[in-house]
Scaffold this active site. Structure first.
Site, PDB file in Angstrom:
ATOM      1  N   GLU A 170     -99.486  62.512  55.934  1.00  0.00           N
ATOM      2  CA  GLU A 170     -98.507  61.424  55.920  1.00  0.00           C
ATOM      3  C   GLU A 170     -97.093  61.980  55.806  1.00  0.00           C
ATOM      4  O   GLU A 170     -96.885  63.068  55.237  1.00  0.00           O
ATOM      5  CB  GLU A 170     -98.835  60.539  54.696  1.00  0.00           C
ATOM      6  CG  GLU A 170     -97.884  59.385  54.479  1.00  0.00           C
ATOM      7  CD  GLU A 170     -98.409  58.376  53.450  1.00  0.00           C
ATOM      8  OE1 GLU A 170     -99.438  58.644  52.791  1.00  0.00           O
ATOM      9  OE2 GLU A 170     -97.787  57.309  53.317  1.00  0.00           O
ATOM     10  N   ASN A 216     -99.114  54.588  53.314  1.00  0.00           N
ATOM     11  CA  ASN A 216     -98.142  53.552  52.952  1.00  0.00           C
ATOM     12  C   ASN A 216     -96.855  53.688  53.767  1.00  0.00           C
ATOM     13  O   ASN A 216     -96.187  52.695  54.071  1.00  0.00           O
ATOM     14  CB  ASN A 216     -97.813  53.645  51.457  1.00  0.00           C
ATOM     15  CG  ASN A 216     -99.014  53.336  50.575  1.00  0.00           C
ATOM     16  OD1 ASN A 216     -99.983  52.722  51.022  1.00  0.00           O
ATOM     17  ND2 ASN A 216     -98.982  53.761  49.326  1.00  0.00           N
ATOM     18  N   ASN A 267    -102.167  50.021  57.533  1.00  0.00           N
ATOM     19  CA  ASN A 267    -102.700  50.778  56.396  1.00  0.00           C
ATOM     20  C   ASN A 267    -102.784  49.884  55.163  1.00  0.00           C
ATOM     21  O   ASN A 267    -101.811  49.203  54.814  1.00  0.00           O
ATOM     22  CB  ASN A 267    -101.780  51.962  56.077  1.00  0.00           C
ATOM     23  CG  ASN A 267    -102.247  52.740  54.857  1.00  0.00           C
ATOM     24  OD1 ASN A 267    -103.276  53.400  54.885  1.00  0.00           O
ATOM     25  ND2 ASN A 267    -101.496  52.644  53.757  1.00  0.00           N
ATOM     26  N   GLU A 268    -103.931  49.894  54.511  1.00  0.00           N
ATOM     27  CA  GLU A 268    -104.135  49.211  53.216  1.00  0.00           C
ATOM     28  C   GLU A 268    -103.399  47.870  53.141  1.00  0.00           C
ATOM     29  O   GLU A 268    -102.645  47.611  52.187  1.00  0.00           O
ATOM     30  CB  GLU A 268    -103.695  50.131  52.065  1.00  0.00           C
ATOM     31  CG  GLU A 268    -104.567  51.359  51.935  1.00  0.00           C
ATOM     32  CD  GLU A 268    -104.306  52.209  50.684  1.00  0.00           C
ATOM     33  OE1 GLU A 268    -103.303  51.973  49.991  1.00  0.00           O
ATOM     34  OE2 GLU A 268    -105.119  53.101  50.417  1.00  0.00           O
ATOM     35  N   TYR A 307    -110.111  57.185  45.893  1.00  0.00           N
ATOM     36  CA  TYR A 307    -109.639  58.387  45.203  1.00  0.00           C
ATOM     37  C   TYR A 307    -110.367  58.473  43.865  1.00  0.00           C
ATOM     38  O   TYR A 307    -110.704  57.453  43.266  1.00  0.00           O
ATOM     39  CB  TYR A 307    -108.120  58.325  45.005  1.00  0.00           C
ATOM     40  CG  TYR A 307    -107.361  58.453  46.321  1.00  0.00           C
ATOM     41  CD1 TYR A 307    -107.153  59.698  46.896  1.00  0.00           C
ATOM     42  CD2 TYR A 307    -106.879  57.325  46.984  1.00  0.00           C
ATOM     43  CE1 TYR A 307    -106.476  59.829  48.104  1.00  0.00           C
ATOM     44  CE2 TYR A 307    -106.193  57.445  48.197  1.00  0.00           C
ATOM     45  CZ  TYR A 307    -105.995  58.706  48.748  1.00  0.00           C
ATOM     46  OH  TYR A 307    -105.328  58.837  49.944  1.00  0.00           O
ATOM     47  N   GLU A 362    -109.460  57.779  53.944  1.00  0.00           N
ATOM     48  CA  GLU A 362    -108.749  58.437  52.830  1.00  0.00           C
ATOM     49  C   GLU A 362    -109.742  58.671  51.705  1.00  0.00           C
ATOM     50  O   GLU A 362    -110.311  57.714  51.164  1.00  0.00           O
ATOM     51  CB  GLU A 362    -107.581  57.582  52.315  1.00  0.00           C
ATOM     52  CG  GLU A 362    -106.389  57.580  53.245  1.00  0.00           C
ATOM     53  CD  GLU A 362    -105.173  56.867  52.667  1.00  0.00           C
ATOM     54  OE1 GLU A 362    -104.947  56.939  51.439  1.00  0.00           O
ATOM     55  OE2 GLU A 362    -104.452  56.239  53.459  1.00  0.00           O
ATOM     56  N   GLN A 394    -104.845  64.411  51.212  1.00  0.00           N
ATOM     57  CA  GLN A 394    -104.288  64.656  52.523  1.00  0.00           C
ATOM     58  C   GLN A 394    -104.552  66.123  52.873  1.00  0.00           C
ATOM     59  O   GLN A 394    -105.478  66.699  52.308  1.00  0.00           O
ATOM     60  CB  GLN A 394    -102.821  64.294  52.511  1.00  0.00           C
ATOM     61  CG  GLN A 394    -102.605  62.793  52.186  1.00  0.00           C
ATOM     62  CD  GLN A 394    -101.161  62.332  52.361  1.00  0.00           C
ATOM     63  OE1 GLN A 394    -100.314  63.002  52.901  1.00  0.00           O
ATOM     64  NE2 GLN A 394    -100.879  61.127  51.861  1.00  0.00           N
TER      65      GLN A 394
END
Ligand code: AHR
Length: 503
Positions: A26, A71, A171-172, A243, A291, A351
């Site tokens: 990112e 994000n 994204n999200e 995560y 992710e 990442q």
């Protein structure tokens, strides 16, 4: 600890999609600027890309990489990153409260991805923008020439289109922190229309719709149901993110999160099946776990606490230093992805460089590999082919996040040629070795040809710039096939990659 394992040549879970070993990078922190790109660094090439970092990336044999966010993408203008570098605007990155110089954009990243041998998987901004800007980005990236956007790319020095086949639809979007956060039905409709437009341009394009940001979101898994009801027939994948952390320093519970991930995948699989049946749809939607990683050591540095910062350029965000326990955890998680490869076709470590990453690049200094680099690398190198349906009988434990967790965690892969079986084995027991008794059926003449091991370290030990090779895999010993059985001993808290010639 006594264990029994059965591996059969003909008992399969699924063919593994190579993209199970993909990555994510990112525009955030020092992932791009100061990570893959640092003009003036002693190893930088003429374009400013660090060749030391590139080499570590190439060694991972990553099939695909998701870019540019995260994000960040939800307020990103992709056009800011094209054309002469000196004319590119400096913008505020609202997601990470940083300054974005736009010195790297699609064409620089495309060049880097080509050098790295990785296919691009691009995300479009469905937060602050929408279908119109997304389709322009697609035309700029993928059309051969003769239109405004494609000719502009050619003027920018890129004659051939990138022909990007994988596109992430935002994204999200369920997260209230997301710029342009939306309700499920609102987002589902936008994703549907965007995906339709992309497939209208090129029917072979695959799209990924956003699932929940994680399985603890209050709207999970209702978000997935509502989103899929809006777009099921027009998308190919739904994304999962997760995560992991071990704040309570409870190793067995931490390892239990591998099982928790299995439940997460199973739940979303159920939602997919439900919507498919309800809609009488013909197509399948698979999971893109785009992710995943351990992220807790340095949580205090995430977006929440940078509010007081004065919009720095490429600040050192989320630079987790991974320990031996994290490496064991990642090994188990890779095993879970292999075991779930019937549902999960794409997965991305999040990442790749500096930001919660397996590779660290010191400013003006060396690059080095974190502990988690190795289990990810081994899965990528040796986990291609067919996932075998391995049966495991081992003592179990209960923890806060899961019950009946087997101390011995195993995944098995038969390579494409049918000549090598790789067993990935994790002994999660804190104190006891695992006595192996592995029955190999349909593999006459089987012989161990390679045994790699990570063991013998304190769980909290890490690599660092001064000691980059404190924790590295070594050659294992004492595991062999005799009379169709693989036998040996796996030390407590150890990870093994056992490659068996079955040709
Ligand atoms: O990878 C860091 C961030 O985590 C990503 O930008 C976002 O998608 C997730 O919340």
């Amino acid at each position: 600890m006594k264990t029994r394992v059965a591996v059969h040549r003909d008992f399969h879970i699924s063919r593994i999609d190579d993209r199970l070993y993909s990555a994510f990078i990112e525009h955030m922190g020092r992932a791009i600027y100061g990570g893959i790109y640092e003009p003036g660094h002693p190893t930088a090439d003429a374009d400013g890309f660090r060749t030391d970092v590139l080499k570590f990336v190439q060694d991972l044999k990553i099939p695909a990489i998701r870019y540019p966010g995260g994000n960040f993408v939800s307020a990103y203008n992709w056009e800011d990153g094209i054309g002469p570098k000196e004319n590119r605007p400096v913008r505020l990155d609202l997601a990470w409260r940083s300054k974005e110089t736009n010195q790297v954009g699609i064409n620089e990243f495309g060049k880097w991805a080509e050098m790295a041998g990785i296919e691009m998987m691009l995300a479009v901004n469905l937060g602050s923008r929408g279908l119109e800007d997304a389709r322009n980005f697609l035309e700029y990236s993928n059309f051969k020439g003769g239109t405004t956007w494609s000719d502009m790319r050619r003027e920018h020095g890129v004659q051939d289109p990138y022909d990007v086949k994988m596109w992430c639809l935002g994204n999200e979007m369920d997260g209230p922190w997301q710029i342009g956060h939306k309700k499920a039905t609102e987002y589902g409709r936008l994703a549907n229309e965007t995906s339709k437009a992309f497939k209208g341009f090129d029917a072979s394009i695959e799209t990924v719709v956003c699932g929940s940001s994680n399985d603890a979101m209050p709207t999970y898994p209702e978000w997935e149901r509502q989103v899929l009801e809006e777009c099921y027939e027009n998308v190919d994948y739904i994304s999962l993110h997760k995560y992991y952390g071990n704040n309570s320093r409870d190793t067995l519970n931490f390892f239990g999160k591998i099982e928790e991930t299995g439940r997460y995948i199973q739940t979303i699989g159920g939602v997919i099946d439900y919507v498919k049946s309800k809609k009488r749809a013909k197509n399948d939607v698979h999971i893109c776990f785009d992710e995943w990683n351990v992220w807790y050591h340095i949580r205090e540095q995430d977006g929440k606490n940078v509010k007081a910062w004065d919009w720095p350029e490429a600040p050192a965000l989320l630079e987790e230093t991974y320990n031996f326990e994290d490496a064991l955890f990642v090994a188990g998680l890779m095993n879970e992805f292999i075991r779930r490869s019937d549902r999960v076709k794409i997965a991305c470590i999040a990442q790749l460089v500096n930001v919660i990453a397996p590779i660290r690049a010191e400013k003006n200094g060396p690059a080095w590999r974190q502990t988690i680099y190795y289990p990810y690398q081994f899965a990528s190198l040796y986990g291609r082919g067919t996932a075998l349906n391995v049966a495991v009988d081992a003592p179990t434990y209960d923890c806060r996040v899961a019950d009946d967790v087997k101390y011995l965690d195993v995944a098995g892969v038969l390579d494409e040629a049918g000549t090598i079986v790789t067993l990935f084995m994790l002994n999660r027991h804190l104190t006891e070795a695992a006595d192996l008794d592995v029955t190999l059926t349909g593999f006459a003449g089987a012989k161990v040809v390679e045994h790699l091991v990570m063991e013998g370290h304190d769980l909290r030990q890490t690599n660092d710039a001064a000691n980059p090779e404190r924790i590295v895999p070594t050659k294992g010993a004492g595991v062999a096939v005799e009379d169709g059985k693989l036998r040996g001993k796996l030390a407590p808290l150890s990870y093994h990659v056992i490659r068996i010639d079955v040709s």
